[in-house]
Write an enzyme that holds these catalytic residues in place. Structure first.
Site, PDB file in Angstrom:
ATOM      1  N   LYS A  28     -14.658   5.920  -2.633  1.00  0.00           N
ATOM      2  CA  LYS A  28     -14.081   5.547  -1.345  1.00  0.00           C
ATOM      3  C   LYS A  28     -13.359   6.720  -0.689  1.00  0.00           C
ATOM      4  O   LYS A  28     -13.490   6.958   0.519  1.00  0.00           O
ATOM      5  CB  LYS A  28     -13.130   4.357  -1.512  1.00  0.00           C
ATOM      6  CG  LYS A  28     -12.623   3.826  -0.181  1.00  0.00           C
ATOM      7  CD  LYS A  28     -12.003   2.455  -0.298  1.00  0.00           C
ATOM      8  CE  LYS A  28     -10.699   2.472  -1.065  1.00  0.00           C
ATOM      9  NZ  LYS A  28      -9.843   1.318  -0.706  1.00  0.00           N
ATOM     10  N   SER A  29     -12.601   7.462  -1.475  1.00  0.00           N
ATOM     11  CA  SER A  29     -11.851   8.589  -0.916  1.00  0.00           C
ATOM     12  C   SER A  29     -12.785   9.616  -0.284  1.00  0.00           C
ATOM     13  O   SER A  29     -12.542  10.111   0.822  1.00  0.00           O
ATOM     14  CB  SER A  29     -11.012   9.259  -2.012  1.00  0.00           C
ATOM     15  OG  SER A  29     -10.028   8.393  -2.510  1.00  0.00           O
ATOM     16  N   ARG A  33     -13.474  10.691   3.875  1.00  0.00           N
ATOM     17  CA  ARG A  33     -13.351  12.089   4.288  1.00  0.00           C
ATOM     18  C   ARG A  33     -14.670  12.652   4.801  1.00  0.00           C
ATOM     19  O   ARG A  33     -14.694  13.492   5.705  1.00  0.00           O
ATOM     20  CB  ARG A  33     -12.802  12.919   3.117  1.00  0.00           C
ATOM     21  CG  ARG A  33     -11.317  12.625   2.838  1.00  0.00           C
ATOM     22  CD  ARG A  33     -10.917  13.055   1.430  1.00  0.00           C
ATOM     23  NE  ARG A  33      -9.483  12.944   1.185  1.00  0.00           N
ATOM     24  CZ  ARG A  33      -8.856  11.802   0.878  1.00  0.00           C
ATOM     25  NH1 ARG A  33      -9.557  10.672   0.779  1.00  0.00           N
ATOM     26  NH2 ARG A  33      -7.557  11.797   0.658  1.00  0.00           N
ATOM     27  N   SER A 174       1.532  11.917  -2.542  1.00  0.00           N
ATOM     28  CA  SER A 174       0.626  11.118  -1.717  1.00  0.00           C
ATOM     29  C   SER A 174      -0.490  11.984  -1.162  1.00  0.00           C
ATOM     30  O   SER A 174      -0.260  12.849  -0.307  1.00  0.00           O
ATOM     31  CB  SER A 174       1.387  10.459  -0.563  1.00  0.00           C
ATOM     32  OG  SER A 174       0.478   9.850   0.345  1.00  0.00           O
ATOM     33  N   ASP A 327      -4.073   4.044  -8.404  1.00  0.00           N
ATOM     34  CA  ASP A 327      -4.772   2.805  -8.060  1.00  0.00           C
ATOM     35  C   ASP A 327      -5.236   2.027  -9.286  1.00  0.00           C
ATOM     36  O   ASP A 327      -5.666   0.869  -9.157  1.00  0.00           O
ATOM     37  CB  ASP A 327      -5.983   3.106  -7.183  1.00  0.00           C
ATOM     38  CG  ASP A 327      -5.583   3.505  -5.771  1.00  0.00           C
ATOM     39  OD1 ASP A 327      -4.529   3.042  -5.298  1.00  0.00           O
ATOM     40  OD2 ASP A 327      -6.324   4.284  -5.143  1.00  0.00           O
ATOM     41  N   LYS A 354       1.586  -0.170  -1.758  1.00  0.00           N
ATOM     42  CA  LYS A 354       0.139  -0.171  -1.594  1.00  0.00           C
ATOM     43  C   LYS A 354      -0.260  -1.404  -0.768  1.00  0.00           C
ATOM     44  O   LYS A 354       0.546  -1.944  -0.013  1.00  0.00           O
ATOM     45  CB  LYS A 354      -0.530  -0.165  -2.972  1.00  0.00           C
ATOM     46  CG  LYS A 354      -0.415   1.178  -3.693  1.00  0.00           C
ATOM     47  CD  LYS A 354      -1.306   2.217  -3.029  1.00  0.00           C
ATOM     48  CE  LYS A 354      -1.409   3.507  -3.817  1.00  0.00           C
ATOM     49  NZ  LYS A 354      -2.341   4.465  -3.189  1.00  0.00           N
ATOM     50  N   ARG A 358       2.245  -3.844  -5.907  1.00  0.00           N
ATOM     51  CA  ARG A 358       1.351  -4.091  -7.044  1.00  0.00           C
ATOM     52  C   ARG A 358       2.102  -4.317  -8.346  1.00  0.00           C
ATOM     53  O   ARG A 358       1.609  -5.028  -9.234  1.00  0.00           O
ATOM     54  CB  ARG A 358       0.343  -2.936  -7.176  1.00  0.00           C
ATOM     55  CG  ARG A 358      -0.721  -2.984  -6.091  1.00  0.00           C
ATOM     56  CD  ARG A 358      -1.703  -1.831  -6.144  1.00  0.00           C
ATOM     57  NE  ARG A 358      -2.815  -2.084  -5.222  1.00  0.00           N
ATOM     58  CZ  ARG A 358      -3.694  -1.173  -4.850  1.00  0.00           C
ATOM     59  NH1 ARG A 358      -3.597   0.076  -5.297  1.00  0.00           N
ATOM     60  NH2 ARG A 358      -4.670  -1.486  -4.018  1.00  0.00           N
ATOM     61  N   ARG A 403      -7.547  -4.748  -5.518  1.00  0.00           N
ATOM     62  CA  ARG A 403      -7.380  -4.328  -6.911  1.00  0.00           C
ATOM     63  C   ARG A 403      -6.629  -5.379  -7.739  1.00  0.00           C
ATOM     64  O   ARG A 403      -6.884  -5.514  -8.938  1.00  0.00           O
ATOM     65  CB  ARG A 403      -6.692  -2.963  -6.969  1.00  0.00           C
ATOM     66  CG  ARG A 403      -7.506  -1.890  -6.249  1.00  0.00           C
ATOM     67  CD  ARG A 403      -7.126  -0.485  -6.638  1.00  0.00           C
ATOM     68  NE  ARG A 403      -7.673   0.469  -5.677  1.00  0.00           N
ATOM     69  CZ  ARG A 403      -8.941   0.884  -5.663  1.00  0.00           C
ATOM     70  NH1 ARG A 403      -9.793   0.432  -6.563  1.00  0.00           N
ATOM     71  NH2 ARG A 403      -9.354   1.750  -4.754  1.00  0.00           N
TER      72      ARG A 403
END
Length: 448
Positions: A28-29, A33, A174, A327, A354, A358, A403
């Protein structure tokens, strides 16, 4: 309520051995990008293996709204005809980033140094999440932000007409904030410098270099100092997206806790800034091996083989590892419940902000299913019961968090009684084939 419709309650039941191959979606990251940098390049970027979850699709729509030509050719093959650095057009409408904190924060950075005005919004979950961590640094470039109290969406960003370069120390680990500042720095004359005291995932730096930006990283006493020379002409790329280690975490962990399992998860990205979970699991005694290790597109990869591991023991996860697995702590806590002894997780305050809190969500759900949990502002401890000893039987709240939903469904595969979630709808944001993939391995997960 589901992030994108009516709630979808789901239940996971104790299952027989999970076997076979698990072909998880693209990272996903890297998918986010690829689309954003493709839109900022001059020419056509071709992307293979793009994650087609809702989060990434929302970013694709945003890039179209900024003037890029984004085309889905089918089968995870996409192309982006970019508008060049500084070439974003002002969108006609509000940019809706759905559930994606990564999407909205990176896009805010990318447009912050363009002379355009953009309004952002998201779903109920995203609109609760803090944006000041991005709007504060982009203000240093000259951008202005007006949003709801607490720096929350909906929010309008007025891009800087004459941006100036900045030197910025990221106050928390981050990758989203670091990446937002670097993307903003692309359209600024001179050098933009980002300093991070704790290393976070470096996909943005790797990809910027691949697109032709002049970027360097040096380890110093201050931390990791990243220097970007502004106003390059980014060159289009052919990108093969590795499969997502964060998605791989779920079939890996399910195999480790479900008796008799032996699952192969091919082509997983093992970037050292992302692979902390797998290192942790092996330290706990998991039967998790890397096969066919290689490097593709600058990213290390391997095929992962996970086998049932009934003798795992709790450990203290080093706080400095948190950024490389932030994550994955929810699903790690499920594994920890099936290990012996305590698993201690510290330096994890980012989990509080998040898609949901979480730590709170997992602690409440685990306790409801018979697992003892202790927690603080930036730490939590799961007291393991040993393989097969989690009672289960409860329904857990997901808080629109994909998640959380998947983690508790993994837990239900090996608990004494089924474990349910109130809404699995958000799973589509990152892992749209989760149900099909897990069922194909032999997992009993049903919509209820």
């Amino acid at each position: 309520m589901s992030a994108h419709g009516t709630p979808i309650p789901m239940t996971a039941y104790a299952s027989g051995p999970l076997t076979g191959e698990a072909h998880v979606p693209g990272d996903k990251s890297i998918s986010h990008r690829s689309l954003i940098l493709g839109a900022m390049a001059v020419g056509e970027t071709k992307i293979t293996g793009l994650l087609e979850g809702q989060d990434v699709l929302d970013t694709a729509k945003a890039m179209q709204a900024f003037g890029a030509e984004v085309t889905n050719h089918g089968g995870g093959n996409w192309s982006v005809k970019g508008v060049g650095v500084g070439g974003f057009a002002e969108p006609d409408n509000v940019i809706d980033c759905g559930n994606s904190g990564t999407g909205v924060r990176l896009i805010m950075g990318a447009m912050a140094t363009c002379p355009i005005t953009v309004t952002f919004t998201g779903d109920a979950s995203l609109n609760k999440r803090p944006m000041a961590r991005v709007t504060d640094p982009i203000a240093l470039f000259g951008a202005q932000a007006v949003g709801r109290s607490g720096g929350r969406l909906p929010m309008t960003i007025v891009g800087a007409a004459e941006p100036t370069p900045v030197r910025y120390t990221v106050p928390m680990p981050s990758a989203q904030v670091k990446s937002a500042v670097l993307l903003a720095g692309l359209n600024v004359p001179g050098e933009t410098v980002v300093i991070e005291k704790e290393a976070t995932r470096d996909h943005t730096e790797r990809m910027l270099a691949g697109f032709g930006a002049e970027i360097s990283t040096v380890e110093t006493e201050e931390g990791r100092v990243i220097t970007l020379k502004g106003q390059p002409e980014l060159k289009p790329q052919d990108i093969t997206v590795p499969r997502d280690p964060s998605s791989a975490a779920f079939p890996v962990c399910a195999a480790l806790v479900t008796p008799g399992s032996d699952v192969l998860i091919p082509n997983i990205g093992l970037n050292p800034t992302r692979a902390g979970l797998f290192t942790t699991l092996r330290e706990m005694g998991a039967d998790l091996t890397y096969e066919n290790e290689r490097v593709e597109g600058g990213e290390p990869m391997a095929d992962l083989r996970a086998k049932y591991s009934p003798n795992m023991k709790g450990i203290t996860v080093p706080p400095e590892r948190a950024a490389s697995m932030i994550d994955e702590y929810p699903v790690l806590s499920v594994v920890a419940a099936n290990a012996t002894d305590d698993t201690v997780m510290r330096g994890v305050k980012e989990l509080r902000v998040k898609e949901s809190d979480r730590i709170d969500a997992m602690a409440k759900g685990l306790r409801a299913n018979g697992v003892e949990v202790e927690e603080g502002d930036d730490w939590w401890i799961v007291k393991g019961l040993g393989a097969g000893n989690v009672p289960g039987g409860a329904t857990c709240e997901t808080h629109l968090d994909h998640r959380i939903a998947m983690s508790f469904l993994v837990g239900g595969l090996c608990s004494q009684k089924p474990i349910s979630v109130d809404d699995g709808g958000a799973i589509a944001t990152s892992f749209p084939i989760f149900e099909t993939l897990m069922s194909g391995l032999g997992a009993k997960i049903e919509r209820t």
